[in-house]
Design an enzyme around this catalytic site. Structure first.
Site, PDB file in Angstrom:
ATOM      1  N   CYS A  45      -4.669  -0.873  -7.545  1.00 48.44           N
ATOM      2  CA  CYS A  45      -5.473  -1.597  -8.172  1.00 48.44           C
ATOM      3  C   CYS A  45      -6.765  -1.042  -7.932  1.00 48.44           C
ATOM      4  CB  CYS A  45      -5.094  -2.956  -7.924  1.00 48.44           C
ATOM      5  SG  CYS A  45      -5.438  -3.814  -6.231  1.00 48.44           S
TER       6      CYS A  45
ATOM      7  N   HIS B 219      -6.412  -0.521   5.011  1.00 48.29           N
ATOM      8  CA  HIS B 219      -7.139   0.059   3.648  1.00 48.29           C
ATOM      9  C   HIS B 219      -8.233   0.682   3.790  1.00 48.29           C
ATOM     10  CE1 HIS B 219      -8.073   0.707  -0.558  1.00 48.29           C
ATOM     11  NE2 HIS B 219      -8.131  -0.534  -0.841  1.00 48.29           N
TER      12      HIS B 219
ATOM     13  N   GLY C 111     -11.140  -2.043  -8.406  1.00 49.65           N
ATOM     14  CA  GLY C 111     -12.103  -3.043  -8.807  1.00 49.65           C
ATOM     15  C   GLY C 111     -12.677  -2.797 -10.184  1.00 49.65           C
TER      16      GLY C 111
ATOM     17  N   CYS D 115     -11.376   1.414  -4.984  1.00 52.54           N
ATOM     18  CA  CYS D 115     -10.145   1.655  -4.042  1.00 52.54           C
ATOM     19  C   CYS D 115      -9.472   2.842  -4.797  1.00 52.54           C
ATOM     20  CB  CYS D 115      -9.405   0.336  -4.027  1.00 52.54           C
ATOM     21  SG  CYS D 115     -10.220  -0.979  -3.168  1.00 52.54           S
TER      22      CYS D 115
END
Length: 411
Positions: free
Chosen positions: A397, A367, A399, A93
């Site tokens: 944040c 997103h 993964g 992300c």
């Protein structure tokens, strides 16, 4: 060490990531990014042959998004084939934000004078999991070392450990929708946005189509938890469910409370974004007016089962590199992957909620995985200018137990 100046930032609207019904689902991801690159060129007026590299974040690099989508999109844009090279990266992300940071690094190091960082993700055409990598690349040894769980389970684990109730998360989600509705009504996103067109030149989307204005606590209360059934799932070859794996690593919890759902988690959408980075010498020589400079960047890692807590150490590291405190930051963007994430980061770092995601976030807007970070850099810059403020922070944040942060300052 030199400086890296942000000259401009543009993005597509976010289209619902649903095949055939999402407004951008008919647009090839290369074309999404190609239109973004051409819009950036047309607004700034730079010569594409001066661009030394186009660095692009993209998470699902398979099928239509495979084959180095960065370079393919430069070619699809119709630029001189001898113009910019391209490279695609995957930091999950955080990919789009990392792409902007990498573009800035080349300029900061004095090795490049003009570079583009950005991202693209067509989640309607290349859904999550398209690369068939699973949670751990299907590596039994890695799974034995770190029993990774899906991000939704990690988000629910964070909420459980932090004591966030479903109502806490839903209140945050309603606020995201309310702030986004005001921002859209007042045209706060308009500077960065451009209308996406099909190959015949027809406009297919002019504004973000995921927000749900009018969302209430009552409407969210009717939604079922998204990850409860998943928590009971046992992968082939395993003996423990995802919830049991989480509890094995965090035995202090009685159970994982499943409190995230479609209304307090980020939406699945399509989109692309690009940020033009220049050295001061190049900008002055070519009459380019800078909007901001990159002050500091950082990444950090944390325990990978809980996975989504690293924006806190990444932000701390970034602030330390900049010689700043959180009180020195005027506006903050924390990606709303799940409502528990910004709530935890704000609590950890004692952030003023009135400075965080002031125009809503991914819960309302969606997103588009590889593009979001680049979008957020443009979003915070636009709002700093609108409010005549100086400094902004973007953090996400990621993964695998990672986080990323960038601090920028208006010029």
């Amino acid at each position: 060490m030199g400086e890296a100046w942000i000259i401009d930032a543009v993005r597509t609207p976010r289209g619902r990531g649903k095949k055939e019904t999402g407004a951008l689902s008919g647009i090839h991801p290369q074309e999404l990014l190609a239109q973004t690159l051409n819009t950036l060129r047309d607004r700034v007026g730079f010569d594409p042959t001066d661009v030394e590299d186009v660095v692009v974040g993209c998470v699902s690099q398979a099928g239509e998004q495979g084959g180095c989508i960065a370079r393919m999109s430069v070619l699809a844009a119709g630029w001189d084939p001898r113009a910019a090279s391209g490279v695609s990266l995957n930091r999950f992300c955080g990919s789009g934000q990392q792409a902007v940071n990498f573009a800035a690094y080349g300029v900061l190091a004095g090795q490049q004078d003009l570079a583009i960082g950005g991202g693209v993700e067509s989640m309607s055409r290349c859904p999550m999991g398209s690369d068939k990598s699973g949670l751990d690349g299907h590596n039994p040894h890695l799974r034995a070392l770190h029993p990774l769980v899906p991000q939704g389970i990690s988000a629910d684990l964070i909420a459980t450990l932090e004591g966030f109730t479903r109502e806490d998360l839903d209140r945050f989600a309603v606020r995201s929708q309310e702030r986004c509705a005001i921002a859209q009504k007042e045209g706060r996103f308009d500077r960065s946005l451009f209308p996406v067109r099909d190959l015949e030149g027809r406009v297919v989307l002019e504004r973000d189509e995921h927000p749900r204005p009018g969302t209430t606590l009552e409407s969210l209360a009717a939604l079922p938890p998204s990850f409860e059934a998943m928590g009971s799932y046992v992968q082939k070859g395993d003996t423990l469910s995802f919830d049991q794996k989480a509890k094995r690593v965090y035995p202090q919890i009685e159970k994982v409370h499943h409190v995230h759902h479609a209304g307090n988690s980020s939406g699945i959408v399509d989109g692309a974004a690009a940020v033009l980075i220049a050295s001061p010498d190049y900008a002055r020589a070519h009459g380019l007016r800078p909007r901001a400079r990159i002050v500091a960047t950082a990444t950090a890692a944390d325990e990978p089962v809980i996975m989504l807590t690293a924006p806190t150490p990444a932000t701390k590291r970034c602030l330390a590199k900049a010689g700043m405190t959180i009180g020195d930051i005027d506006l903050i963007e924390i990606n709303e992957a799940f409502a528990a994430i910004p709530l935890k980061v704000m609590r950890d770092l004692d952030m003023d909620p009135d400075r965080v995601n002031v125009n809503g976030g991914a819960i309302a807007l969606g997103h588009p995985l590889g593009a979001t970070g680049a979008m957020l850099i443009g979003t915070v810059l636009d709002e700093l200018e609108r409010r005549d403020l100086g400094t902004g922070l973007v953090t996400m944040c990621i993964g695998g137990g990672m986080g990323i942060a960038t601090i920028l300052e208006r010029i």
